[in-house]
Design an enzyme around this catalytic site. Structure first.
Site, mmCIF file in Angstrom:
data_model
loop_
_atom_site.group_PDB
_atom_site.id
_atom_site.type_symbol
_atom_site.label_atom_id
_atom_site.label_comp_id
_atom_site.label_asym_id
_atom_site.label_seq_id
_atom_site.Cartn_x
_atom_site.Cartn_y
_atom_site.Cartn_z
ATOM 1 C CB ILE A 91 -0.954 0.000 1.209
ATOM 2 C CG1 ILE A 91 -1.892 -1.221 1.119
ATOM 3 C CG2 ILE A 91 -1.754 1.302 1.280
ATOM 4 C CD1 ILE A 91 -2.783 -1.430 2.325
ATOM 5 C CD GLU A 94 2.538 10.108 5.707
ATOM 6 O OE1 GLU A 94 3.557 10.559 6.272
ATOM 7 O OE2 GLU A 94 1.411 10.156 6.214
ATOM 8 C CB THR A 95 8.683 6.990 2.507
ATOM 9 O OG1 THR A 95 8.393 5.587 2.534
ATOM 10 C CG2 THR A 95 8.479 7.594 3.884
ATOM 11 C CG HIS A 97 9.258 1.186 1.896
ATOM 12 N ND1 HIS A 97 10.428 0.506 2.160
ATOM 13 C CD2 HIS A 97 8.249 0.299 2.099
ATOM 14 C CE1 HIS A 97 10.132 -0.729 2.513
ATOM 15 N NE2 HIS A 97 8.817 -0.882 2.483
#
Length: 158
Positions: A91, A94-95, A97
């Protein structure tokens, strides 16, 4: 095609072969377990519906989606496995990643398929949020697990 335009559980029966003697390995990410269990259930039901025997379905759990590639490789190298289905859910956060994991998993699964010359299916959701994941794991957009299973069956027809 975007799943909001097509239900993931709808598919054509064209090129669906007899799989009663085929062995499927399913690698399931433990991360986002609520979603991945729904994907797994969809995949298993689709395989059984098309003739797969329960004792010819092997399940292996891995910690997260990043580990799907290695899990798939270990199963793909087995002579008694005809196809591998990888199920996961990453999912958007905010980064960045998300970007790195999704890219690595897609490339890893593709490489395993090419290395072992057998179907290794990318059944990994990459939604923006939990609701989108749920909608694609048996919700209003169908089940990506169904799609992954029918893809494995159809790829065995090649």
């Amino acid at each position: 095609m975007a799943s909001n335009l097509k239900n993931l559980s709808d598919y054509s029966s064209k090129n669906v072969i007899d799989i009663s003697n085929k062995t499927f390995a399913v690698v399931v990410s433990e991360w986002n377990e609520e979603v991945t269990e729904s994907l797994y259930n969809g995949a298993i039901e689709t395989l059984k519906q098309h003739g797969a025997k329960p004792n010819n379905i092997v399940r292996v759990d891995v910690p997260g989606s990043f580990e799907l590639s290695l899990g798939a490789q270990k199963l793909a190298q087995r002579d008694d496995v005809d196809a591998v289905i990888c199920l996961g859910c990453v999912i958007q956060g905010e980064t960045r990643h998300f970007d790195f994991i999704c890219d690595a998993v897609a490339h890893g699964i593709t490489n395993v398929s090419l290395k072992y010359d057998k179907p290794v299916i990318f059944g990994v959701l990459t939604p923006e949020n939990q609701k989108q994941a749920t909608d694609r794991a048996g919700g209003k957009h169908g089940n990506k697990g169904d799609e992954a299973a029918i893809t494995a069956i159809k790829m065995l027809a090649l």
